[in-house]
Structures are given as structure tokens and as C-alpha cells.
Write a protein that holds these residues in place. Structure first.
Motif, PDB file in Angstrom:
ATOM      1  N   ALA A 175     -45.532   9.425   2.866  1.00 58.34           N
ATOM      2  CA  ALA A 175     -44.829   8.271   3.426  1.00 58.34           C
ATOM      3  C   ALA A 175     -45.665   7.683   4.562  1.00 58.34           C
ATOM      4  O   ALA A 175     -46.296   8.414   5.323  1.00 58.34           O
ATOM      5  CB  ALA A 175     -43.455   8.691   3.943  1.00 58.34           C
ATOM      6  N   SER A 176     -45.664   6.366   4.673  1.00 59.54           N
ATOM      7  CA  SER A 176     -46.422   5.709   5.742  1.00 59.54           C
ATOM      8  C   SER A 176     -45.787   4.362   6.050  1.00 59.54           C
ATOM      9  O   SER A 176     -45.115   3.779   5.210  1.00 59.54           O
ATOM     10  CB  SER A 176     -47.897   5.537   5.349  1.00 59.54           C
ATOM     11  N   LYS A 177     -46.023   3.868   7.259  1.00 56.87           N
ATOM     12  CA  LYS A 177     -45.469   2.589   7.698  1.00 56.87           C
ATOM     13  C   LYS A 177     -46.622   1.621   7.950  1.00 56.87           C
ATOM     14  O   LYS A 177     -47.654   1.993   8.517  1.00 56.87           O
ATOM     15  CB  LYS A 177     -44.651   2.786   8.971  1.00 56.87           C
ATOM     16  N   TRP A 178     -46.435   0.370   7.552  1.00 55.95           N
ATOM     17  CA  TRP A 178     -47.475  -0.643   7.657  1.00 55.95           C
ATOM     18  C   TRP A 178     -46.912  -1.900   8.304  1.00 55.95           C
ATOM     19  O   TRP A 178     -45.737  -2.228   8.118  1.00 55.95           O
ATOM     20  CB  TRP A 178     -48.030  -0.976   6.273  1.00 55.95           C
ATOM     21  N   LYS A 179     -47.764  -2.608   9.033  1.00 50.87           N
ATOM     22  CA  LYS A 179     -47.366  -3.862   9.680  1.00 50.87           C
ATOM     23  C   LYS A 179     -48.101  -5.017   9.006  1.00 50.87           C
ATOM     24  O   LYS A 179     -49.327  -4.997   8.871  1.00 50.87           O
ATOM     25  CB  LYS A 179     -47.723  -3.814  11.173  1.00 50.87           C
ATOM     26  N   LEU A 180     -47.336  -6.044   8.604  1.00 52.24           N
ATOM     27  CA  LEU A 180     -47.932  -7.240   8.006  1.00 52.24           C
ATOM     28  C   LEU A 180     -48.570  -8.073   9.110  1.00 52.24           C
ATOM     29  O   LEU A 180     -47.892  -8.546  10.018  1.00 52.24           O
ATOM     30  CB  LEU A 180     -46.857  -8.052   7.283  1.00 52.24           C
ATOM     31  N   THR A 181     -49.900  -8.234   9.057  1.00 54.51           N
ATOM     32  CA  THR A 181     -50.605  -8.958  10.117  1.00 54.51           C
ATOM     33  C   THR A 181     -51.143 -10.313   9.654  1.00 54.51           C
ATOM     34  O   THR A 181     -51.599 -11.106  10.462  1.00 54.51           O
ATOM     35  CB  THR A 181     -51.768  -8.115  10.679  1.00 54.51           C
ATOM     36  N   HIS A 182     -51.094 -10.564   8.351  1.00 51.88           N
ATOM     37  CA  HIS A 182     -51.488 -11.874   7.830  1.00 51.88           C
ATOM     38  C   HIS A 182     -50.814 -12.081   6.484  1.00 51.88           C
ATOM     39  O   HIS A 182     -50.711 -11.146   5.690  1.00 51.88           O
ATOM     40  CB  HIS A 182     -53.012 -11.960   7.651  1.00 51.88           C
ATOM     41  N   GLN A 183     -50.363 -13.314   6.265  1.00 49.65           N
ATOM     42  CA  GLN A 183     -49.772 -13.656   4.964  1.00 49.65           C
ATOM     43  C   GLN A 183     -50.034 -15.123   4.690  1.00 49.65           C
ATOM     44  O   GLN A 183     -49.886 -15.971   5.566  1.00 49.65           O
ATOM     45  CB  GLN A 183     -48.265 -13.396   4.957  1.00 49.65           C
ATOM     46  N   GLU A 184     -50.433 -15.408   3.453  1.00 47.45           N
ATOM     47  CA  GLU A 184     -50.742 -16.776   3.069  1.00 47.45           C
ATOM     48  C   GLU A 184     -50.423 -16.935   1.587  1.00 47.45           C
ATOM     49  O   GLU A 184     -50.767 -16.063   0.786  1.00 47.45           O
ATOM     50  CB  GLU A 184     -52.230 -17.038   3.328  1.00 47.45           C
ATOM     51  N   THR A 185     -49.759 -18.023   1.238  1.00 47.90           N
ATOM     52  CA  THR A 185     -49.382 -18.267  -0.156  1.00 47.90           C
ATOM     53  C   THR A 185     -50.122 -19.484  -0.685  1.00 47.90           C
ATOM     54  O   THR A 185     -50.185 -20.518  -0.017  1.00 47.90           O
ATOM     55  CB  THR A 185     -47.865 -18.494  -0.284  1.00 47.90           C
ATOM     56  N   GLY A 186     -50.661 -19.354  -1.893  1.00 49.68           N
ATOM     57  CA  GLY A 186     -51.407 -20.435  -2.505  1.00 49.68           C
ATOM     58  C   GLY A 186     -50.561 -21.298  -3.406  1.00 49.68           C
ATOM     59  O   GLY A 186     -49.400 -20.984  -3.699  1.00 49.68           O
ATOM     60  N   GLU A 187     -51.156 -22.365  -3.884  1.00 50.04           N
ATOM     61  CA  GLU A 187     -50.439 -23.344  -4.709  1.00 50.04           C
ATOM     62  C   GLU A 187     -49.993 -22.763  -6.041  1.00 50.04           C
ATOM     63  O   GLU A 187     -49.035 -23.251  -6.648  1.00 50.04           O
ATOM     64  CB  GLU A 187     -51.335 -24.564  -4.953  1.00 50.04           C
ATOM     65  N   LEU A 188     -50.667 -21.738  -6.520  1.00 50.74           N
ATOM     66  CA  LEU A 188     -50.310 -21.136  -7.804  1.00 50.74           C
ATOM     67  C   LEU A 188     -49.329 -19.980  -7.647  1.00 50.74           C
ATOM     68  O   LEU A 188     -48.969 -19.327  -8.618  1.00 50.74           O
ATOM     69  CB  LEU A 188     -51.572 -20.643  -8.528  1.00 50.74           C
ATOM     70  N   GLY A 189     -48.913 -19.716  -6.396  1.00 52.01           N
ATOM     71  CA  GLY A 189     -47.988 -18.615  -6.145  1.00 52.01           C
ATOM     72  C   GLY A 189     -48.674 -17.310  -5.800  1.00 52.01           C
ATOM     73  O   GLY A 189     -48.018 -16.277  -5.632  1.00 52.01           O
ATOM     74  N   GLU A 190     -49.992 -17.331  -5.676  1.00 57.35           N
ATOM     75  CA  GLU A 190     -50.714 -16.122  -5.273  1.00 57.35           C
ATOM     76  C   GLU A 190     -50.518 -15.908  -3.774  1.00 57.35           C
ATOM     77  O   GLU A 190     -50.417 -16.861  -3.016  1.00 57.35           O
ATOM     78  CB  GLU A 190     -52.204 -16.225  -5.624  1.00 57.35           C
ATOM     79  N   ILE A 191     -50.443 -14.651  -3.383  1.00 59.21           N
ATOM     80  CA  ILE A 191     -50.187 -14.322  -1.983  1.00 59.21           C
ATOM     81  C   ILE A 191     -51.285 -13.399  -1.469  1.00 59.21           C
ATOM     82  O   ILE A 191     -51.577 -12.367  -2.077  1.00 59.21           O
ATOM     83  CB  ILE A 191     -48.827 -13.624  -1.798  1.00 59.21           C
ATOM     84  N   ALA A 192     -51.889 -13.794  -0.356  1.00 60.27           N
ATOM     85  CA  ALA A 192     -52.845 -12.930   0.346  1.00 60.27           C
ATOM     86  C   ALA A 192     -52.110 -12.257   1.493  1.00 60.27           C
ATOM     87  O   ALA A 192     -51.449 -12.932   2.288  1.00 60.27           O
ATOM     88  CB  ALA A 192     -54.017 -13.747   0.878  1.00 60.27           C
ATOM     89  N   MET A 193     -52.217 -10.939   1.580  1.00 57.16           N
ATOM     90  CA  MET A 193     -51.547 -10.204   2.644  1.00 57.16           C
ATOM     91  C   MET A 193     -52.505  -9.200   3.253  1.00 57.16           C
ATOM     92  O   MET A 193     -53.358  -8.639   2.572  1.00 57.16           O
ATOM     93  CB  MET A 193     -50.324  -9.471   2.088  1.00 57.16           C
ATOM     94  N   VAL A 194     -52.362  -9.005   4.559  1.00 60.22           N
ATOM     95  CA  VAL A 194     -53.120  -7.968   5.260  1.00 60.22           C
ATOM     96  C   VAL A 194     -52.110  -7.065   5.944  1.00 60.22           C
ATOM     97  O   VAL A 194     -51.263  -7.531   6.719  1.00 60.22           O
ATOM     98  CB  VAL A 194     -54.075  -8.581   6.326  1.00 60.22           C
ATOM     99  N   TYR A 195     -52.200  -5.772   5.636  1.00 60.07           N
ATOM    100  CA  TYR A 195     -51.306  -4.773   6.231  1.00 60.07           C
ATOM    101  C   TYR A 195     -52.117  -3.789   7.054  1.00 60.07           C
ATOM    102  O   TYR A 195     -53.139  -3.266   6.579  1.00 60.07           O
ATOM    103  CB  TYR A 195     -50.561  -3.993   5.154  1.00 60.07           C
ATOM    104  N   ASP A 196     -51.682  -3.539   8.279  1.00 62.15           N
ATOM    105  CA  ASP A 196     -52.318  -2.542   9.123  1.00 62.15           C
ATOM    106  C   ASP A 196     -51.431  -1.313   9.232  1.00 62.15           C
ATOM    107  O   ASP A 196     -50.212  -1.426   9.406  1.00 62.15           O
ATOM    108  CB  ASP A 196     -52.587  -3.095  10.528  1.00 62.15           C
ATOM    109  N   ARG A 197     -52.057  -0.151   9.133  1.00 63.66           N
ATOM    110  CA  ARG A 197     -51.328   1.113   9.212  1.00 63.66           C
ATOM    111  C   ARG A 197     -50.765   1.297  10.618  1.00 63.66           C
ATOM    112  O   ARG A 197     -51.478   1.133  11.609  1.00 63.66           O
ATOM    113  CB  ARG A 197     -52.283   2.259   8.856  1.00 63.66           C
ATOM    114  N   VAL A 198     -49.495   1.632  10.701  1.00 62.81           N
ATOM    115  CA  VAL A 198     -48.853   1.939  11.975  1.00 62.81           C
ATOM    116  C   VAL A 198     -48.917   3.443  12.158  1.00 62.81           C
ATOM    117  O   VAL A 198     -48.395   4.208  11.342  1.00 62.81           O
ATOM    118  CB  VAL A 198     -47.394   1.448  11.992  1.00 62.81           C
ATOM    119  N   ARG A 199     -49.591   3.887  13.221  1.00 64.02           N
ATOM    120  CA  ARG A 199     -49.748   5.326  13.442  1.00 64.02           C
ATOM    121  C   ARG A 199     -49.097   5.760  14.732  1.00 64.02           C
ATOM    122  O   ARG A 199     -48.935   4.986  15.631  1.00 64.02           O
ATOM    123  CB  ARG A 199     -51.235   5.686  13.473  1.00 64.02           C
TER     124      ARG A 199
END
Length: 199
Positions: A175-199
Motif C-alpha cells: 500500500a502507498s499514498k501518492w499526491k497528484l502534482t500535475h494534471q492536464e487533459t487533451g482534446e482527445l480525452g488523453e490525460i497526463a498526470m504526475v504523482y509524487d510518492r508521499v512518504r
């Protein structure tokens, strides 16, 4: 484990909505991803993954596939500048290729290792600087997830259900916890996400 340099271990991968990194046709079935990989959002993510990285970790199959494609992009003056930037970085940066069958390095600035990914990452974290990027290689990402050694995940989610193929997140991971630090959605519905590990 020595961790004196503070180097961050990052990984990038593209996934379908049902969490698969290739389609039902096997490891080379990326047909569902094809419409999205040249989008503005995907190219932005491609730039994001390498900007802070000084070492690339690859599996043999990745390395051989990338070798057949990216060096020509690095030389192509008509290529998209973001693709070319990544290609030049990949050619010039330190690369570690995991393989039990290769006897010599397939690229310049490359060494081949036949060792557990966790051991290699521990060694890399003890020296040098800059991010260590596991470059779109599930066979390396999975054991690092299992050992809780990843600090950042760059994920592209494409709006397709593959229905079959390998999944990134297997049952039994710690089990691990992550923080969403970047999110971007494109015109075709694709999503770029960056998750950083919360320690």
C-alpha cells in the motif's frame, strides 16, 4: 541502503482506461495508443519526464526498440522540437539496460546489467545527481513498485479500454499514498498526470 544524494527515482508509462500498457495482441500491440502519442499533452509529458533526469533505465526490448527509432529523430531537423529534445537527451544521457542475454551495450553511454532493479537503483542513488528515469519499461517499474522505490510516476491515460494485455498495477503491491502534482487533459480525452510518492 545508501541514499546520500537525494536522487529521485521516476517512471513514465502510458496506460489504457483498464490499466493496460499494451493491447491484446501482445507486447508490441500499441495500436490503441497511436492516436494520442503525438498530441500536445502527450508531447508536453514527454518533455516533462526527461528535463530533470540524468540517467535512463531501460529493459532490453525497450532499448532495442528505442535504438531503432529515436537516434534518427535526434538528427531530423524537421522533427517536432519536443520529440527531438527527448531524442537527443536519450542518445546522450547515461543509460542502464537490464538484460540477461545482451553481451555488449547497444548504445553509446550505456551499460548492461543483469541484476535486480532494486539493487541497481540503490547503487545509482548513492552517487551522482539528477533524476533516475525508468523509461517506459514495465519490467523494471513493477519490481521498483513492489520494493516501494519509486518517488514519482508520470502516467498518460488514454481513453480506450484494451480488454486484454498486461496491467501495470498487479495485485499484492505494498500500500502507498501518492499526491497528484500535475494534471492536464487533451482534446482527445488523453490525460497526463504526475504523482509524487508521499512518504
Amino acid at each position: 541502503m545508501t541514499d546520500s544524494t537525494g536522487r529521485r527515482v521516476t517512471a513514465n508509462l502510458s496506460l489504457s482506461l483498464d490499466g493496460r500498457y499494451h493491447g491484446p495482441g501482445g507486447p508490441n500491440d500499441f495500436s490503441m495508443f497511436a492516436p494520442y502519442v503525438t498530441s500536445e499533452v502527450a508531447r508536453g509529458q514527454l518533455t516533462r519526464i526527461w528535463e530533470g533526469a540524468t540517467t535512463a533505465l531501460l529493459g532490453r526490448i525497450n532499448a532495442e526498440g528505442f535504438l531503432g527509432y529515436w537516434p534518427t529523430v535526434a538528427e531530423d531537423e524537421n522533427a517536432d522540437p519536443r520529440d527531438r529534445g527527448y531524442a537527443k537527451w536519450l542518445v546522450d544521457t547515461e543509460k542502464v539496460v537490464f538484460s540477461s542475454t545482451l553481451t555488449e551495450a547497444p548504445w553509446e553511454h550505456t551499460r548492461v546489467v543483469n541484476a535486480p532493479a532494486a539493487d541497481v537503483v540503490a547503487e545509482l542513488k548513492a552517487t551522482g545527481e539528477g533524476d533516475i528515469l525508468v523509461n517506459s519499461c514495465p519490467s523494471v517499474i513493477k519490481p521498483l513498485l513492489a520494493a516501494d522505490l519509486l518517488d514519482r510516476l508520470y502516467l498518460m491515460i488514454f481513453p480506450e479500454i484494451a480488454g486484454d494485455g498486461q496491467r501495470l498495477f498487479d495485485d499484492g503491491l505494498p500500500a502507498s499514498k501518492w499526491k497528484l502534482t500535475h494534471q492536464e487533459t487533451g482534446e482527445l480525452g488523453e490525460i497526463a498526470m504526475v504523482y509524487d510518492r508521499v512518504r
